[in-house]
Design a protein around this motif. Sequence first.
Motif, PDB file in Angstrom:
ATOM      1  N   ALA A  81      62.201 -28.141  50.245  1.00 22.90           N
ATOM      2  CA  ALA A  81      61.458 -27.571  51.366  1.00 22.90           C
ATOM      3  C   ALA A  81      62.438 -26.966  52.367  1.00 22.90           C
ATOM      4  N   GLY A  82      61.888 -26.449  53.462  1.00 26.66           N
ATOM      5  CA  GLY A  82      62.724 -25.813  54.478  1.00 26.66           C
ATOM      6  C   GLY A  82      62.861 -24.323  54.224  1.00 26.66           C
ATOM      7  N   LEU A  83      63.358 -23.612  55.233  1.00 32.66           N
ATOM      8  CA  LEU A  83      63.481 -22.156  55.115  1.00 32.66           C
ATOM      9  C   LEU A  83      64.415 -21.746  53.993  1.00 32.66           C
ATOM     10  N   GLN A  84      65.400 -22.578  53.662  1.00 32.42           N
ATOM     11  CA  GLN A  84      66.325 -22.276  52.577  1.00 32.42           C
ATOM     12  C   GLN A  84      66.009 -23.074  51.314  1.00 32.42           C
ATOM     13  N   GLY A  85      64.873 -23.771  51.300  1.00 29.00           N
ATOM     14  CA  GLY A  85      64.474 -24.522  50.130  1.00 29.00           C
ATOM     15  C   GLY A  85      63.706 -23.661  49.148  1.00 29.00           C
ATOM     16  N   ALA A  86      63.298 -24.265  48.031  1.00 32.77           N
ATOM     17  CA  ALA A  86      62.631 -23.518  46.964  1.00 32.77           C
ATOM     18  C   ALA A  86      61.308 -22.926  47.442  1.00 32.77           C
ATOM     19  N   VAL A  87      60.471 -23.713  48.119  1.00 28.93           N
ATOM     20  CA  VAL A  87      59.174 -23.215  48.576  1.00 28.93           C
ATOM     21  C   VAL A  87      59.342 -22.226  49.720  1.00 28.93           C
ATOM     22  N   GLY A  88      60.256 -22.519  50.667  1.00 21.63           N
ATOM     23  CA  GLY A  88      60.493 -21.589  51.773  1.00 21.63           C
ATOM     24  C   GLY A  88      60.983 -20.238  51.293  1.00 21.63           C
ATOM     25  N   MET A  89      61.860 -20.221  50.292  1.00 21.41           N
ATOM     26  CA  MET A  89      62.362 -18.962  49.762  1.00 21.41           C
ATOM     27  C   MET A  89      61.282 -18.226  48.969  1.00 21.41           C
ATOM     28  N   ALA A 126      70.104 -25.332  35.442  1.00 19.88           N
ATOM     29  CA  ALA A 126      69.301 -24.623  36.440  1.00 19.88           C
ATOM     30  C   ALA A 126      70.096 -24.480  37.728  1.00 19.88           C
ATOM     31  N   GLN A 127      70.041 -23.281  38.308  1.00 21.40           N
ATOM     32  CA  GLN A 127      70.731 -23.013  39.567  1.00 21.40           C
ATOM     33  C   GLN A 127      69.683 -22.653  40.618  1.00 21.40           C
ATOM     34  N   GLY A 128      68.987 -23.654  41.115  1.00 17.31           N
ATOM     35  CA  GLY A 128      67.962 -23.437  42.109  1.00 17.31           C
ATOM     36  C   GLY A 128      68.518 -23.603  43.507  1.00 17.31           C
ATOM     37  N   LEU A 129      67.615 -23.875  44.438  1.00 13.27           N
ATOM     38  CA  LEU A 129      68.009 -24.059  45.825  1.00 13.27           C
ATOM     39  C   LEU A 129      68.489 -25.483  46.062  1.00 13.27           C
ATOM     40  N   SER A 130      69.154 -25.695  47.178  1.00 11.68           N
ATOM     41  CA  SER A 130      69.740 -27.012  47.454  1.00 11.68           C
ATOM     42  C   SER A 130      68.738 -28.004  48.013  1.00 11.68           C
ATOM     43  N   ALA A 131      67.493 -27.569  48.310  1.00 11.58           N
ATOM     44  CA  ALA A 131      66.474 -28.460  48.853  1.00 11.58           C
ATOM     45  C   ALA A 131      65.108 -27.976  48.379  1.00 11.58           C
ATOM     46  N   ILE A 153      66.589 -29.965  38.873  1.00  7.87           N
ATOM     47  CA  ILE A 153      67.125 -29.794  37.521  1.00  7.87           C
ATOM     48  C   ILE A 153      68.576 -29.355  37.656  1.00  7.87           C
ATOM     49  N   GLY A 154      69.471 -30.164  37.128  1.00  9.77           N
ATOM     50  CA  GLY A 154      70.886 -29.870  37.308  1.00  9.77           C
ATOM     51  C   GLY A 154      71.268 -30.106  38.761  1.00  9.77           C
ATOM     52  N   SER A 155      71.780 -29.082  39.407  1.00  6.66           N
ATOM     53  CA  SER A 155      72.227 -29.212  40.798  1.00  6.66           C
ATOM     54  C   SER A 155      71.288 -28.531  41.780  1.00  6.66           C
ATOM     55  N   GLY A 156      70.140 -27.993  41.313  1.00  9.04           N
ATOM     56  CA  GLY A 156      69.257 -27.272  42.209  1.00  9.04           C
ATOM     57  C   GLY A 156      67.801 -27.629  42.012  1.00  9.04           C
ATOM     58  N   TRP A 157      66.994 -27.267  43.023  1.00  8.65           N
ATOM     59  CA  TRP A 157      65.556 -27.521  43.007  1.00  8.65           C
ATOM     60  C   TRP A 157      64.821 -26.248  42.595  1.00  8.65           C
ATOM     61  N   VAL A 158      63.881 -26.399  41.654  1.00 10.61           N
ATOM     62  CA  VAL A 158      63.085 -25.273  41.178  1.00 10.61           C
ATOM     63  C   VAL A 158      61.619 -25.690  41.143  1.00 10.61           C
ATOM     64  N   GLN A 182      58.938 -17.245  57.870  1.00 10.88           N
ATOM     65  CA  GLN A 182      59.450 -18.410  58.598  1.00 10.88           C
ATOM     66  C   GLN A 182      58.389 -19.523  58.597  1.00 10.88           C
ATOM     67  N   VAL A 183      58.121 -20.030  57.433  1.00 12.99           N
ATOM     68  CA  VAL A 183      57.141 -21.106  57.269  1.00 12.99           C
ATOM     69  C   VAL A 183      57.695 -22.385  57.891  1.00 12.99           C
ATOM     70  N   MET A 184      56.837 -23.107  58.615  1.00 18.73           N
ATOM     71  CA  MET A 184      57.246 -24.359  59.256  1.00 18.73           C
ATOM     72  C   MET A 184      56.785 -25.546  58.408  1.00 18.73           C
ATOM     73  N   PHE A 185      57.744 -26.471  58.111  1.00 18.58           N
ATOM     74  CA  PHE A 185      57.463 -27.647  57.287  1.00 18.58           C
ATOM     75  C   PHE A 185      57.374 -28.888  58.175  1.00 18.58           C
ATOM     76  N   PRO A 186      56.547 -29.843  57.798  1.00 25.50           N
ATOM     77  CA  PRO A 186      56.500 -31.109  58.543  1.00 25.50           C
ATOM     78  C   PRO A 186      57.838 -31.831  58.461  1.00 25.50           C
TER      79      PRO A 186
END
Length: 256
Positions: A140-148, A133-138, A241-246, A202-206
């Motif tokens: 949460a956050g703007l560049q995370g799986a949920v933010g994207m 799996a090649q997901g996001l590197s985090a 999963i693997g090196s990324g978050w999904v 631009q969702v804001m995370f705690p």
Amino acid sequence: MTDEPGKDLAPRQPPPQPPVPHQPPLQPQPQAQAQPQAQPPAPQIDPEQLRQFQEFQRFQEYQRYQEATGQAPQAFKPHGRRWWLVVLGSRVFWRALFFLLVVFSAMWAYDNFFGRDDPGGIAQDSGGVTGPAQGLSAPAGLQGAVGMFYKHVSFADTTRACTLIYRDDARERFAQAHGASDCGEAVRKLKDQVTNVDRYQQVMFPPDMLKTPTSTRVTIDSCELTVEGGPRLGVFVVEKIGSGWVITDWSPGSCG
């Protein structure tokens, strides 16, 4: 007989000269008229030299016109070879073009054989992923799986949004909860509810969600997020999963 004294001292008279016969006056002899000399043939004019001479004359007239009118001198462009013919005939041009072709070919070969990681995209079929799996590197956050995921919904990017959801059953639950036949239709319906794209993506995370997770499974509830300009998207279960978050699971949220 004795000579008289002083007789020898008298001047002697010259003897008479015989008469000169009459001669007619000399008549001036007519001068011979000059014969016209043959003219040499006119030299042949080279057309190229004539063209250059005419160009030079036009250039001089242009300069005199500029001086008379007080205008600023401008570059005079004679009618010569076209610039693109000069460029095509240059060895430097062809060497530079060959170099660029080599560089682009090397880049294409590298991308084709080695590939690049595509954040937000997962190789999958009906049974799940076909490779790591090649997901996001985090999670949460703007560049995370949920933010994207929120960002893809704001632009109605059905492909990227739905490929972030790892499992088929999770995509089906997401579609049914929004009254859609599939995940892509659900994303398009949610896009219609977005009133401000800039704020919604631009969702804001705690602060706690932005820390490095201590486990490979994280639950993110949209009710705990600051969401403006559009609807909240429920509860996400994000796994590494693997090196990324999904996103491996999804359920409706309690806050709408």
